[in-house]
Design a protein around this motif. Structure first.
Motif, short mmCIF file in Angstrom:
data_model
loop_
_atom_site.label_atom_id
_atom_site.label_comp_id
_atom_site.label_asym_id
_atom_site.label_seq_id
_atom_site.Cartn_x
_atom_site.Cartn_y
_atom_site.Cartn_z
N HIS A 282 0.68 -1.34 0.02
CA HIS A 282 0.03 -0.04 -0.06
C HIS A 282 1.10 1.31 -0.07
N THR A 283 0.45 2.19 -0.77
CA THR A 283 1.07 3.53 -0.65
C THR A 283 0.38 4.88 -0.44
N TYR A 284 0.94 5.40 0.33
CA TYR A 284 0.09 6.74 0.87
C TYR A 284 1.14 7.95 0.65
N CYS A 285 1.08 8.64 -0.29
CA CYS A 285 2.23 9.58 -0.60
C CYS A 285 1.34 11.20 -0.27
N GLU A 286 2.14 12.01 0.37
CA GLU A 286 1.77 13.13 0.84
C GLU A 286 2.46 14.29 -0.13
N LEU A 287 1.54 14.92 -0.94
CA LEU A 287 2.26 15.87 -1.72
C LEU A 287 2.29 16.96 -1.30
N LEU B 258 -7.69 12.11 -2.93
CA LEU B 258 -7.91 12.62 -4.24
C LEU B 258 -8.08 13.99 -4.34
N GLN B 259 -8.06 14.58 -3.27
CA GLN B 259 -8.11 16.11 -3.12
C GLN B 259 -6.48 16.63 -3.13
N ARG B 260 -5.88 15.91 -2.91
CA ARG B 260 -4.29 16.16 -3.04
C ARG B 260 -3.99 16.30 -4.37
N PHE B 261 -4.45 15.37 -5.28
CA PHE B 261 -4.34 15.20 -6.65
C PHE B 261 -5.10 16.37 -7.54
N ASN B 262 -5.85 17.41 -6.80
CA ASN B 262 -6.60 18.38 -7.19
C ASN B 262 -7.80 17.66 -8.30
N GLU C 12 -16.17 18.94 -4.13
CA GLU C 12 -17.37 19.28 -4.03
C GLU C 12 -18.47 18.33 -3.39
N LYS C 13 -17.95 17.12 -3.49
CA LYS C 13 -19.13 16.15 -2.85
C LYS C 13 -18.72 15.99 -1.38
N HIS C 14 -17.25 16.11 -1.19
CA HIS C 14 -17.00 16.24 0.44
C HIS C 14 -15.94 17.09 0.76
N PRO C 15 -16.37 18.36 1.25
CA PRO C 15 -15.77 19.39 1.47
C PRO C 15 -14.48 19.04 2.41
N PRO C 16 -13.54 19.89 2.37
CA PRO C 16 -12.31 19.51 3.19
C PRO C 16 -12.81 19.50 4.59
N VAL C 17 -12.07 18.84 5.58
CA VAL C 17 -12.43 18.80 6.85
C VAL C 17 -12.12 20.07 7.49
N THR C 18 -12.70 20.76 8.55
CA THR C 18 -12.49 22.15 8.89
C THR C 18 -12.31 21.75 10.50
N SER C 19 -11.79 22.86 11.04
CA SER C 19 -11.59 22.72 12.37
C SER C 19 -12.36 24.00 13.20
N ASN C 20 -12.51 23.86 14.40
CA ASN C 20 -13.18 24.75 15.42
C ASN C 20 -12.12 25.65 15.84
N LYS C 21 -12.56 26.77 16.66
CA LYS C 21 -11.54 27.66 17.05
C LYS C 21 -10.64 27.08 18.04
N ASP C 22 -10.69 25.94 18.34
CA ASP C 22 -9.79 25.17 19.39
C ASP C 22 -8.75 24.41 18.53
#
Length: 402
Positions: free
Chosen positions: A173-178, A378-382, A388-398
């Motif tokens: 398995h490969t998981y590469c971070e661009l 998939l998002q990392r490869f633009n 559009e289907k799954h917006p990026p995970v966001t964070s709260n104030k903490d």
């Protein structure tokens, strides 16, 4: 090492040796360059699983390949997994001339080695080790020299039969971070090798009553999540410890605006969904196990049928998404040779699915499951449609991910 980060085999095994927890697992020499590992065969009359398989079981548990109280004990496979990991690892080399396999308490001897094949004492400098690891993992794409691919690597073999090395199945398995900005028209990257353990176990789960979303949650536990009516029953916690799987309970139909007859039908169905299903993400894919009495059907990347129902048998583990297949499909897409890889999973409780005669919006209870490692890749490869289907995970104030 970050809190919660997984140790590599060498680090894990040295920690077990130093702990003195396992009888027969000890250093072979004073410099701690070699060690003994107990190796009693299960066919021996004096074989005791709780003692002789303890180390192999511990590795299977650590790697998420065995879950106490849920999976069937398989000492032979536990031993095979660790043996395969030792044989595949470049950090270890068996020393056959020191093995003692015909004595009452048989053992094998392994040497700890470095890249050039020389002996390596266990008390080597962590900072230097980490630098070497990082140097190996930092690769430059020749087509984009200003961009780097940081890849963590790990591979293992699974033997169908402990006596046969010819039937090994390599699962990589490969998981590469661009890093840096997104790159359009990325040159082909080998996503299937070298191998890497996926460490993002999050899933986005949506529960729907007749097409209407009644719950949306992001699970984060490496033990996965239960989708069920009520709560997970207590049992074996005194022996095995508590299960850290997240629990998602079906909302009461009364909280949703449904016709009285429909709410009654849903309540009848929910009665049969106690204990529910357990879903989890592992390095080699996404899995599910059905515990409830009520029937459960599904569709997804590995479903046998797309035009008729796929049923989950009770108390049986099913693979819903295969990691190597997904990564191969992603690579084909990046090379312009195939469609966007499939990764979404749908569950239907109590009613057959897929059902070409009944739209899913009319099904009483459904769940949509999205493994977020796939979304992130998939998002990392633009791939814009994924965002559009799954917006990026966001964070709260903490700073906590939502």
């Amino acid at each position: 090492m970050d809190e919660g980060a997984k140790l590599h085999l060498k680090e894990w095994l040295i920690a077990q040796i130093e702990s003195g927890k396992y009888e027969g697992l000890c250093w072979e020499d004073d410099r701690k360059t070699m060690f003994r590992i107990p190796w009693k065969h299960a066919a021996k009359k004096d074989y005791k699983q709780t003692e002789d398989a303890a180390l192999f079981k511990a590795w299977a548990v650590y790697k998420g390949k065995y879950r106490e109280g849920r999976d069937k004990a398989d000492p032979t496979m536990w031993k095979t997994r660790l043996r395969c990991a030792l044989n595949k690892s470049t950090d270890f080399q068996e020393v056959p001339e020191r093995n003692q396999l015909d004595i009452t308490e048989p053992y094998k001897v392994y040497r700890i080695v470095v890249d050039n094949g020389t002996t390596r004492p266990a008390e080597s400098h962590p900072a230097n080790d980490q630098a070497n690891i990082q140097a190996k993992r930092s690769l430059v794409n020749p087509h984009y020299p200003d961009k780097q691919l940081h890849c963590q690597t790990e591979s293992y073999q699974v033997h169908k039969d402990e006596k046969s090395f010819t039937e090994d199945l390599m699962r990589e398995h490969t998981y590469c971070e661009l890093t840096g900005t997104k790159i359009q028209n990325l040159a082909p990257v080998n996503l299937f090798s070298p191998a890497l353990t996926i460490s993002d176990f999050r899933m986005q789960v949506m529960l729907l009553y007749q097409g209407q979303m009644v719950m949306k949650a992001t699970t984060r536990s490496s033990d996965g999540c239960f989708i069920l009516q009520g709560h997970v029953p207590l049992g074996n916690e005194r022996i095995y410890g508590p299960c850290s799987a997240q629990q998602l309970s079906f909302p009461s139909p009364a909280s949703v605006s449904l016709p009285p007859s429909m709410a009654e039908a849903m309540n009848r169905l929910l009665c049969h969904l106690e204990r529910g299903v357990l879903l989890w993400v592992a390095p080699d894919g996404v899995f599910i196990k059905r515990f409830c009495q009520g029937r459960v059907y599904w569709s997804g990347p590995m479903a046998q049928h797309t035009d008729r129902p796929n049923k989950l048998e009770r108390e049986k583990t099913f693979k819903l998404l295969d990691m190597p297949t997904f990564l191969n499909a992603l690579q084909s897409y990046l090379q312009g040779k195939g469609p966007t890889p499939a990764y979404e999973i749908e569950l239907c409780f109590g009613e057959e699915y897929p059902d070409p005669n009944v739209p899913k919006t009319r099904k009483l209870i459904m769940a949509q499951v999205v493994p977020l490692f796939a979304v992130e890749l998939l998002q990392r490869f633009n791939l814009g449609e994924t965002e559009e289907k799954h917006p990026p995970v966001t964070s709260n104030k903490d700073g906590e991910k939502l």
